[in-house]
Design an enzyme around this catalytic site. Structure first.
Site, PDB file in Angstrom:
ATOM      1  N   PRO A 116      45.138  56.057  46.124  1.00 17.73           N
ATOM      2  CA  PRO A 116      45.768  55.872  44.806  1.00 17.73           C
ATOM      3  C   PRO A 116      46.555  54.575  44.607  1.00 17.73           C
ATOM      4  O   PRO A 116      47.777  54.581  44.419  1.00 17.73           O
ATOM      5  CB  PRO A 116      46.676  57.096  44.703  1.00 17.73           C
ATOM      6  N   CYS A 117      45.851  53.459  44.602  1.00 20.86           N
ATOM      7  CA  CYS A 117      46.512  52.167  44.399  1.00 20.86           C
ATOM      8  C   CYS A 117      47.064  52.028  42.979  1.00 20.86           C
ATOM      9  O   CYS A 117      47.943  51.201  42.744  1.00 20.86           O
ATOM     10  CB  CYS A 117      45.568  51.025  44.737  1.00 20.86           C
ATOM     11  N   HIS A 118      46.600  52.869  42.068  1.00 16.22           N
ATOM     12  CA  HIS A 118      47.112  52.812  40.689  1.00 16.22           C
ATOM     13  C   HIS A 118      48.577  53.263  40.612  1.00 16.22           C
ATOM     14  O   HIS A 118      49.236  53.028  39.616  1.00 16.22           O
ATOM     15  CB  HIS A 118      46.242  53.676  39.752  1.00 16.22           C
TER      16      HIS A 118
END
Length: 161
Positions: free
Chosen positions: A124-126
């Site tokens: 989950p780089c967002h």
């Protein structure tokens, strides 16, 4: 040999690639020829089948299941950053600086590793924000990043009700 499918999300098509050893990449695509399907071949490797189930739960029900088997390829530092991202709870955010402090590194180095994440959503780089909590950098566009953060926050509110 890697199998590849196209999954339709509310944010556009996502190309998934993997084999029996794991999901290798998940990327939003603008391929004109990409046609997402709800029917996938029965010989599809299990990690890709699991990825479709995971994405269905994420987008349709706003919930998290156990992630499919992931097989991200990167440097030791990139892998360390991606492993930290996997520890970030659903619906919560952190900053590049937070990750850098946890890893004993510089925020720019962390940003470079975050930007090379081959598994959008699954890693989950967002959920990573700028030092003042502002939206910064997302390989798939800030509009998608904002949508994903809003989606997760909404799902948390609904599940707490």
């Amino acid at each position: 040999m890697l199998a590849s499918i196209c999954y339709q999300t509310p944010l556009g098509n996502m190309r998934l690639r993997g084999d029996e050893s794991g999901l290798v990449s998940a990327e939003f695509t603008t391929e004109a020829s990409a046609t997402a399907s709800s029917k996938y071949p029965p010989e599809l490797p299990l990690p890709l089948k699991d990825a479709v189930v995971w994405l269905d739960a994420y987008f349709q029900e706003g919930r998290q299941l156990k992630r499919p088997l992931l097989k991200a390829s990167g440097t030791a530092f990139q892998t360390a950053v991606w492993n930290q991202l996997l520890q970030l709870p659903y619906g919560q955010t952190a900053t590049y600086r937070d990750l850098a402090l946890q890893l004993g590194s510089a925020p720019r180095a962390v940003g470079g590793a975050v930007g090379r994440n081959p598994l959008a959503l699954f890693i989950p780089c967002h959920r990573i924000l700028g030092s003042r909590g502002q939206l910064t950098g997302y390989a798939w566009g800030l509009d998608r990043k904002q949508w994903l953060l809003n989606h997760e926050r909404s799902a948390l509110v609904i599940s707490l009700s």
